[in-house]
Design a protein around this motif. Structure first.
Motif: not given
Length: 114
Positions: A72-84
């Motif tokens: 299985r493939v799991r996508k982990y989401y993170t904030l970008t610099e813009q998202g911060q």
């Protein structure tokens, strides 16, 4: 449980703030964390979550990394610099909105900046 109309307007803010606090999360983890944190009052459906994640990604607020777990493939989401930066704007905007709604609905005195 809150109506989907209320949740829809706050979903980006919820997701961005969770990612700010937790670092990285995958979709199902986001839904379960919100459900647990709100004692089931807010339940995010896959039909609402994934289009919102895709929108945040398209806007440059989040990125993702794939992690393979067995087959299985799991996508982990993170904030970008813009998202911060976006999360701070969204949270402040929502906090101000809450204060304005309290005043509008006669729940408290008029906010000083309204």
């Amino acid at each position: 449980m809150y109506t989907s109309e209320l949740i829809k307007g706050t979903l980006k803010t919820i997701i961005l703030n969770l990612l700010k606090e937790r670092g990285k999360m995958y979709g199902y983890e986001i839904t379960q964390t919100v459900k647990e944190m709100t004692d089931g009052k807010i339940k995010i459906t896959e039909g609402a979550l994934y289009p919102t994640l895709h929108s945040l990604e398209k806007n440059g607020d989040i990125g993702f990394e794939k992690e393979y777990i067995g087959k299985r493939v799991r996508k982990y989401y993170t904030l970008t610099e813009q998202g911060q930066k976006t999360v701070l704007v969204k949270v402040n905007e929502f906090a101000d909105f809450i204060e304005t709604m309290k005043y509008l609905l006669d729940i408290q005195q008029k906010p000083s900046n309204a």
